[in-house]
Motif scaffolding. Sequence first.
Motif, PDB file in Angstrom:
ATOM      1  N   VAL A  85       1.100  -1.238   0.091  1.00 21.71           N
ATOM      2  CA  VAL A  85      -0.288  -0.479   0.635  1.00 21.71           C
ATOM      3  C   VAL A  85       1.088   1.333  -0.031  1.00 21.71           C
ATOM      4  CG1 VAL A  85      -1.963   1.377   1.265  1.00 21.71           C
ATOM      5  CG2 VAL A  85      -1.340  -1.860   1.388  1.00 21.71           C
ATOM      6  N   THR A 127      -1.079  -1.573  -4.735  1.00 25.84           N
ATOM      7  CA  THR A 127      -1.570   0.347  -4.401  1.00 25.84           C
ATOM      8  C   THR A 127      -1.249   1.217  -4.300  1.00 25.84           C
ATOM      9  OG1 THR A 127      -4.630   0.916  -4.303  1.00 25.84           O
ATOM     10  CG2 THR A 127      -3.359  -0.086  -2.769  1.00 25.84           C
ATOM     11  N   PRO A 165      -2.674   6.043  -5.184  1.00 25.78           N
ATOM     12  CA  PRO A 165      -3.637   6.144  -6.187  1.00 25.78           C
ATOM     13  C   PRO A 165      -2.963   6.842  -7.167  1.00 25.78           C
ATOM     14  CG  PRO A 165      -3.202   7.454  -3.472  1.00 25.78           C
ATOM     15  CD  PRO A 165      -2.857   6.325  -3.780  1.00 25.78           C
ATOM     16  N   ARG A 197       3.042   5.790 -11.346  1.00 27.29           N
ATOM     17  CA  ARG A 197       3.804   5.500 -10.010  1.00 27.29           C
ATOM     18  C   ARG A 197       3.598   3.883  -9.270  1.00 27.29           C
ATOM     19  NH1 ARG A 197       5.754   8.713  -4.561  1.00 27.29           N
ATOM     20  NH2 ARG A 197       7.801   8.264  -5.509  1.00 27.29           N
ATOM     21  N   VAL A 243       2.785   4.763   3.592  1.00 29.42           N
ATOM     22  CA  VAL A 243       1.953   6.260   3.162  1.00 29.42           C
ATOM     23  C   VAL A 243       2.985   7.261   3.805  1.00 29.42           C
ATOM     24  CG1 VAL A 243       0.235   4.463   2.470  1.00 29.42           C
ATOM     25  CG2 VAL A 243       0.432   5.411   4.591  1.00 29.42           C
ATOM     26  N   PRO A 244       2.924   7.895   3.214  1.00 34.38           N
ATOM     27  CA  PRO A 244       3.462   9.104   4.024  1.00 34.38           C
ATOM     28  C   PRO A 244       2.530   9.190   5.207  1.00 34.38           C
ATOM     29  CG  PRO A 244       2.879   9.879   1.714  1.00 34.38           C
ATOM     30  CD  PRO A 244       2.147   8.734   2.005  1.00 34.38           C
ATOM     31  N   LYS A 301       6.956   4.140   9.528  1.00 31.00           N
ATOM     32  CA  LYS A 301       7.825   4.605  10.904  1.00 31.00           C
ATOM     33  C   LYS A 301       7.017   6.238   9.962  1.00 31.00           C
ATOM     34  CE  LYS A 301      10.461   7.639  10.238  1.00 31.00           C
ATOM     35  NZ  LYS A 301      10.441   8.475   8.389  1.00 31.00           N
ATOM     36  N   GLY A 324       9.326   0.182  10.691  1.00 32.70           N
ATOM     37  CA  GLY A 324      10.336   0.350  10.083  1.00 32.70           C
ATOM     38  C   GLY A 324      11.099   1.266  11.229  1.00 32.70           C
ATOM     39  N   TRP A 364       5.550  16.144   0.406  1.00 25.31           N
ATOM     40  CA  TRP A 364       4.975  16.524   1.308  1.00 25.31           C
ATOM     41  C   TRP A 364       5.584  17.138   2.733  1.00 25.31           C
ATOM     42  CZ3 TRP A 364       7.121  12.713   4.660  1.00 25.31           C
ATOM     43  CH2 TRP A 364       7.053  11.575   4.166  1.00 25.31           C
TER      44      TRP A 364
HETATM   45  N1  NAD Z   1      12.576   3.648   7.620  1.00 25.17           N
HETATM   46  C1  NAD Z   1      13.207   4.283   7.018  1.00 25.17           C
HETATM   47  O1  NAD Z   1      14.375   4.187   7.110  1.00 25.17           O
HETATM   48  C2  NAD Z   1      12.266   5.260   6.174  1.00 25.17           C
HETATM   49  C3  NAD Z   1      12.673   5.922   4.758  1.00 25.17           C
HETATM   50  C4  NAD Z   1      11.967   6.269   3.570  1.00 25.17           C
HETATM   51  C5  NAD Z   1      10.380   6.323   4.013  1.00 25.17           C
HETATM   52  N2  NAD Z   1      10.955   6.290   4.975  1.00 25.17           N
HETATM   53  C6  NAD Z   1       8.389   6.628   5.323  1.00 25.17           C
HETATM   54  O2  NAD Z   1       8.101   5.780   4.600  1.00 25.17           O
HETATM   55  C7  NAD Z   1       7.255   6.674   4.728  1.00 25.17           C
HETATM   56  C8  NAD Z   1       6.540   6.703   2.677  1.00 25.17           C
HETATM   57  O3  NAD Z   1       8.544   7.777   2.480  1.00 25.17           O
HETATM   58  P1  NAD Z   1       8.674   7.714   0.769  1.00 25.17           P
HETATM   59  O4  NAD Z   1       9.755   8.603   0.411  1.00 25.17           O
HETATM   60  O5  NAD Z   1       8.344   5.733   0.739  1.00 25.17           O
HETATM   61  O6  NAD Z   1       7.484   8.944   0.471  1.00 25.17           O
HETATM   62  P2  NAD Z   1       6.689   8.940  -0.815  1.00 25.17           P
HETATM   63  O7  NAD Z   1       6.380   9.651  -1.472  1.00 25.17           O
HETATM   64  O8  NAD Z   1       7.976   8.227  -2.294  1.00 25.17           O
HETATM   65  O9  NAD Z   1       6.080   7.734  -1.156  1.00 25.17           O
HETATM   66  C9  NAD Z   1       4.511   7.836  -0.991  1.00 25.17           C
HETATM   67  C10 NAD Z   1       3.765   6.598  -1.683  1.00 25.17           C
HETATM   68  O10 NAD Z   1       2.321   6.731  -0.718  1.00 25.17           O
HETATM   69  C11 NAD Z   1       0.944   7.042  -2.015  1.00 25.17           C
HETATM   70  N3  NAD Z   1       0.305   7.177  -1.086  1.00 25.17           N
HETATM   71  C12 NAD Z   1      -0.466   8.623  -0.032  1.00 25.17           C
HETATM   72  N4  NAD Z   1      -1.804   7.352   0.279  1.00 25.17           N
HETATM   73  C13 NAD Z   1      -1.418   6.733   0.160  1.00 25.17           C
HETATM   74  C14 NAD Z   1      -3.479   6.270   0.417  1.00 25.17           C
HETATM   75  N5  NAD Z   1      -4.101   6.315   0.556  1.00 25.17           N
HETATM   76  N6  NAD Z   1      -3.320   4.716  -0.307  1.00 25.17           N
HETATM   77  C15 NAD Z   1      -1.930   5.008  -0.522  1.00 25.17           C
HETATM   78  N7  NAD Z   1      -0.809   4.724  -1.349  1.00 25.17           N
HETATM   79  C16 NAD Z   1      -0.711   6.721  -0.453  1.00 25.17           C
HETATM   80  C17 NAD Z   1       1.599   8.308  -2.851  1.00 25.17           C
HETATM   81  O11 NAD Z   1       0.671   8.804  -3.776  1.00 25.17           O
HETATM   82  C18 NAD Z   1       2.902   7.895  -2.731  1.00 25.17           C
HETATM   83  O12 NAD Z   1       3.530   6.962  -4.359  1.00 25.17           O
HETATM   84  C19 NAD Z   1       7.164   8.424   4.750  1.00 25.17           C
HETATM   85  O13 NAD Z   1       6.295   8.148   5.792  1.00 25.17           O
HETATM   86  C20 NAD Z   1       8.912   7.673   5.493  1.00 25.17           C
HETATM   87  O14 NAD Z   1       9.136   8.612   6.329  1.00 25.17           O
HETATM   88  C21 NAD Z   1      10.446   5.281   6.259  1.00 25.17           C
END
Ligand code: NAD
Length: 323
Positions: free
Chosen positions: A9, A34, A36, A40, A71-72, A94, A120, A157
């Motif tokens: 997700v 999945t 939205p 991507r 997800v964010p 997280k 995470g 974001w």
């Molecule tokens: N543990 C770690 O080391 C680590 C590293 C990077 C990111 N993260 C965390 O992971 C999360 C995501 O970060 P990212 O870098 O992948 O962000 P990103 O913006 O690259 O990806 C997030 C994705 O989630 C999708 N999304 C938003 N709402 C959604 C929903 N309701 N259903 C499905 N998809 C949805 C967005 O369209 C986007 O493609 C953040 O909270 C970030 O802090 C953790």
Amino acid sequence: MRDCRIGFVGAGGVADRHARMLSGFPEVRVVAVTDPDEPRRAAFARTHGARPVADLAALLDSGVDAAYVCVPPFGHGQIEEAVAAAGLPMFVEKPLGLDLTVPEQVARTVADAGVPTAVGHHWRYAASVRRARELLADRPVRLVVGAWLDKVPPVPWWSHRDRSGGQAVEQAVHVLDLARLLAGEVTEVHAVAGAPANGGDVDGATAAALRFADGAVGTLAATCVLGWKQRAGLEVFADGLAVTVTEDGMAVRTGVDEPVWEAVDPDDAKRAADRAFVDAVLGRGDDVLVPYAEALRTHRLACALARSVVDGRPVRVAEDRDG
Ligand SMILES: NC(=O)c1ccc[n+]([C@@H]2O[C@H](COP(=O)([O-])OP(=O)(O)OC[C@H]3O[C@@H](n4cnc5c(N)ncnc54)[C@H](O)[C@@H]3O)[C@@H](O)[C@H]2O)c1
């Protein structure tokens, strides 16, 4: 050997990283995704051999054994509720949410559903962190000095508080988790912050003082105004011992020898976190170091820090409501 069928997700940066790690596990298949953002999810599906599906309901209907919720911060809540209602294990990235409202509710739901969870906080799986714990096991920690000095991450974001929760909640939470692991629970935090930077409303710099239940005191400094990652990690001081831990290594100083930097590959900890979750899903291990309830304790600390900045006063860290 039984296959483990994973659904994603969210198909962004961290989802791609998890999927790459999982591709190294012979019994795991990433079967559905999945997001939205249609291009991507299509790209993720092509790269990882998964089926792109329109929404969460379709993902849960596709016969997955477990879900990765990537997800964010603003996207959490309904997803975890639905995954738990389907009785599926979940790996949640997280932070658990923007504040405490959603995570406290999700924690109750996943506990009631009895589904395995993992969050995470992969730093805990690092060999350096294990070693730091051993070194500090029989010495009271006196002082903790944490830092996250970095740039704004390249996601749209992040600079908006109502999308990310701010730097302490979104980013420095890794260091706060390590502080809890190595020095115990924080009871009180007093934080101040400087002006926003980079066109958003996330504080450009934060400084916090921490009081630990076992007598230690600590600080956390965070900034996102750089164009590079300067440093992220923790220094822990006990009588006659200084231990520095970051995601990619550690140094120990006792006054006997010069400290030597011992590097670790951060991917090892990331892989170990995914491995532990998959083993839990397959019912052949209980090695998840940070299930949802444990991550919530760290998230409460991060939220108390953010609350202290807004309220301009010291804030007590919320304690477990389930005892
Ligand atoms: N543990 C770690 O080391 C680590 C590293 C990077 C990111 N993260 C965390 O992971 C999360 C995501 O970060 P990212 O870098 O992948 O962000 P990103 O913006 O690259 O990806 C997030 C994705 O989630 C999708 N999304 C938003 N709402 C959604 C929903 N309701 N259903 C499905 N998809 C949805 C967005 O369209 C986007 O493609 C953040 O909270 C970030 O802090 C953790």
